[in-house]
Enzyme design. Structure first.
Site, short mmCIF file in Angstrom:
data_model
loop_
_atom_site.label_atom_id
_atom_site.label_comp_id
_atom_site.label_asym_id
_atom_site.label_seq_id
_atom_site.Cartn_x
_atom_site.Cartn_y
_atom_site.Cartn_z
N ASP A 110 0.82 -1.22 0.00
CA ASP A 110 0.00 0.00 0.00
C ASP A 110 0.85 1.26 0.00
OD1 ASP A 110 -2.30 -1.70 0.29
OD2 ASP A 110 -1.73 -1.92 2.38
N LYS B 238 1.90 2.43 -5.46
CA LYS B 238 2.66 2.20 -6.71
C LYS B 238 2.06 2.95 -7.88
CE LYS B 238 3.82 -2.39 -5.35
NZ LYS B 238 2.58 -2.98 -4.90
N GLY C 204 -4.62 -4.39 -4.00
CA GLY C 204 -5.68 -3.42 -4.23
C GLY C 204 -5.06 -2.08 -4.45
N HIS C 205 -5.31 -1.50 -5.60
CA HIS C 205 -4.86 -0.12 -5.75
C HIS C 205 -5.97 0.73 -6.33
CE1 HIS C 205 -2.93 -2.75 -8.75
NE2 HIS C 205 -3.48 -1.94 -9.61
N THR D 60 -6.05 -11.96 3.58
CA THR D 60 -7.19 -11.27 2.96
C THR D 60 -8.34 -12.26 2.72
OG1 THR D 60 -6.25 -11.63 0.77
CG2 THR D 60 -5.72 -9.55 1.86
N GLN E 259 1.74 -6.56 -3.48
CA GLN E 259 2.29 -6.56 -2.12
C GLN E 259 3.67 -5.86 -2.09
OE1 GLN E 259 0.97 -9.82 -3.29
NE2 GLN E 259 -0.88 -8.73 -2.76
N GLY F 97 -10.94 -3.09 3.40
CA GLY F 97 -11.48 -1.97 4.17
C GLY F 97 -10.92 -1.89 5.58
N ASP G 72 2.83 14.73 1.62
CA ASP G 72 1.86 15.73 2.08
C ASP G 72 1.19 15.33 3.39
OD1 ASP G 72 0.91 13.78 0.09
OD2 ASP G 72 -1.08 14.55 0.59
N VAL H 192 3.04 14.28 -3.73
CA VAL H 192 2.62 15.35 -2.82
C VAL H 192 1.11 15.47 -2.71
CG1 VAL H 192 4.74 16.72 -3.00
CG2 VAL H 192 2.93 17.04 -4.71
P1 IMP Z 1 -2.69 -13.09 1.89
O1 IMP Z 1 -1.87 -12.45 0.81
O2 IMP Z 1 -4.16 -12.88 1.70
O3 IMP Z 1 -2.32 -14.52 2.12
O4 IMP Z 1 -2.35 -12.33 3.27
C1 IMP Z 1 -1.06 -12.46 3.88
C2 IMP Z 1 -0.61 -11.13 4.48
O5 IMP Z 1 -0.31 -10.21 3.42
C3 IMP Z 1 -1.65 -10.44 5.35
O6 IMP Z 1 -1.00 -9.76 6.39
C4 IMP Z 1 -2.29 -9.43 4.39
O7 IMP Z 1 -2.86 -8.34 5.08
C5 IMP Z 1 -1.06 -9.00 3.61
N1 IMP Z 1 -1.38 -8.48 2.27
C6 IMP Z 1 -1.77 -9.16 1.19
N2 IMP Z 1 -1.95 -8.33 0.15
C7 IMP Z 1 -1.68 -7.09 0.57
C8 IMP Z 1 -1.64 -5.81 -0.07
O8 IMP Z 1 -1.90 -5.63 -1.26
N3 IMP Z 1 -1.30 -4.76 0.73
C9 IMP Z 1 -0.96 -4.92 2.04
N4 IMP Z 1 -0.96 -6.09 2.66
C10 IMP Z 1 -1.32 -7.18 1.93
#
Ligand code: IMP
Length: 429
Positions: free
Chosen positions: A13, A16, A40-41, A128, A223, A301, A332, A413
């Site tokens: 997060d 990117k 998720g972006h 997730t 990730q 969420g 910012d 920013v």
């Molecule tokens: P999984 O990828 O669903 O198996 O989750 C494993 C760990 O990776 C957990 O702590 C999730 O919250 C974290 N995680 C998976 N995808 C993301 C992402 O896109 N952003 C931040 N954390 C993520």
């Protein structure tokens, strides 16, 4: 030009999308090489906001070919849901290509991900719940289902039968769940077959040919470094290779074709899910960063855990990924603070560590050693040139650069596409 790898330097997060915005139309192919719809972006274009979980961001760039590489795990229902959502808003999605070797997430793995987490209780990972871990485990166990299997029904049925033989025992006998039938799985997977057929390709070959023609390929990680199964804070990680090395195995592009590695660093730190986080702020300041930075997960969420910038992690990311350029995002969010602490090292049971501790136990005990940098109060979202930033914001960036040992080539920013300062071009040296 070249193959450029884009990765997250922290726990995900980092934003990117900022870098993909800068690279924009100069990229011919954007490849997602790991992960699935756990990512998720949010991409903001004009007044429109797009939340993507599975599709590579290149899907929104006219003329760019988005590629789902062999290292990805695909939930087919989610794939078609996202495609339909974009088509309904007039986005042309016809250029998408999907690797024949990518694995699909069968319905039983979604169930298993959720029940396993529940079963683990306080030892849970905080996944997730999208079936990512069990699907990568199947891949390594050699009982996975690949995209190409959908085009040979006999083989597909055999593979699903083989997987369910074991999974149903686990579901029924350990978790007290209903067994899943081979028919329902095969039926669900085949329901997507014809829509998928025109997208499927030998993506490794296609990308190598594109590079041969001098086209630009952007390999975008899902990730981030500390969620990488090998280099992250194991076991609190995802199940794929989210570091620069994963870009090769997950796409079929050799290491010798990669020219640049761009890493995204948020100006502070966030993480979702469980696991150690040395600079985490459990007080009002953490809440301030969460509110100001809108730190709530795009996929689940969930409120993100927030903390100060951690230079030990930045240095580690630079080393593990061979970073050539950093992009700092959300500078910012730090406006309006008297001082901004930056973690420069850890104290582990009285011993100073400038690098990531070797063991998980030491990382759990790591206490941040902070340096206080002077803050700034000005709104910086209109700045487009480094020199327009307030002196203390410039000082912050320069100190981060010094601490992580690699240049900061761009600075976000604000949330909008143009709200960025570019100091060095991310494609041309
Ligand atoms: P999984 O990828 O669903 O198996 O989750 C494993 C760990 O990776 C957990 O702590 C999730 O919250 C974290 N995680 C998976 N995808 C993301 C992402 O896109 N952003 C931040 N954390 C993520």
């Amino acid at each position: 030009m070249p193959a450029v790898v884009l990765i997250g330097a922290q726990w995900g997060d980092e934003g990117k999308g900022k870098a993909t915005d800068v690279l924009g139309r100069r990229v011919d192919h954007v490849v997602k090489f790991n992960g699935g719809n756990n990512a998720g972006h949010t991409v903001v274009i004009g007044d429109e906001k797009y939340a993507l979980h599975l599709l590579p961001s290149g899907i929104l760039t006219p003329g760019c070919t988005p590629v789902i590489g062999n290292g990805v795990v695909i939930d087919l229902a989610v794939l078609f849901e996202e495609l339909e959502g974009l088509q309904a808003r007039g986005v042309d999605t016809s250029r998408l290509v999907v690797s024949a070797n990518a694995h699909v997430i069968p319905p039983y793995n979604r169930v298993l991900d959720k029940v396993t987490e529940r079963f683990l209780g306080s030892r849970r990972i905080g996944t997730t719940g999208r079936g990512i871990g069990p699907t990568y485990a199947d891949k390594m166990n050699r009982v996975g289902i690949r995209v190409q299997d959908l085009f040979d029904e006999g083989i597909l049925r055999q593979k699903v039968e083989g997987a369910l033989d074991f999974k149903n025992q686990v579901l029924a006998k350990i978790y007290n769940r209903r067994a899943i039938t081979v028919d329902e799985v095969v039926e669900e997977l085949l329901s997507h077959r014809e829509a998928l057929r025109p997208m499927v390709a030998d993506t490794g070959l296609l990308l190598q040919e594109a590079l041969g023609r001098g086209e630009t390929v952007l390999l975008e990680a899902g990730q981030a470094t500390l969620l990488d199964v090998d280099h992250g804070t194991y076991p609190f990680v995802t199940s794929s290779s989210a570091t620069a090395g994963g870009a090769c195995t997950g796409s079929g592009i050799p290491p010798t074709s990669i020219d640049r590695v761009v890493a995204i660093l948020k100006a502070y730190t966030t993480r979702v899910g469980e696991g150690p986080f040395p600079t985490e702020l459990l007080d009002d300041m953490g809440e301030h960063l969460r509110k100001t930075g809108h730190e709530y997960g795009t996929t689940t969420g969930r409120p993100r855990r927030c903390g100060w910038f951690d230079a030990v992690i930045g240095r580690y990311a630079a080393r593990v990924n061979g970073v050539t350029d950093f992009v700092i995002t959300k500078l910012d969010t730090l406006s309006g603070l008297d001082t901004v602490p930056v973690c420069v090292a850890y104290d582990v049971d009285g011993v100073r560590h400038d690098d990531m501790p070797m063991t998980q136990s030491d990382f759990h005990h790591a206490k941040p050693v902070y340096e206080e940098l002077p803050g700034w109060w000005e709104d910086i979202s209109h700045c487009r040139d480094f020199d327009e930033l307030p002196a203390n914001a410039r000082r912050y960036v320069e100190r981060v650069e010094e601490l992580v040992g690699q240049r900061v080539s761009a600075i976000g920013v604000g949330p909008g596409r143009d709200e960025i300062i570019v100091r060095h071009d991310l494609l041309d040296a």
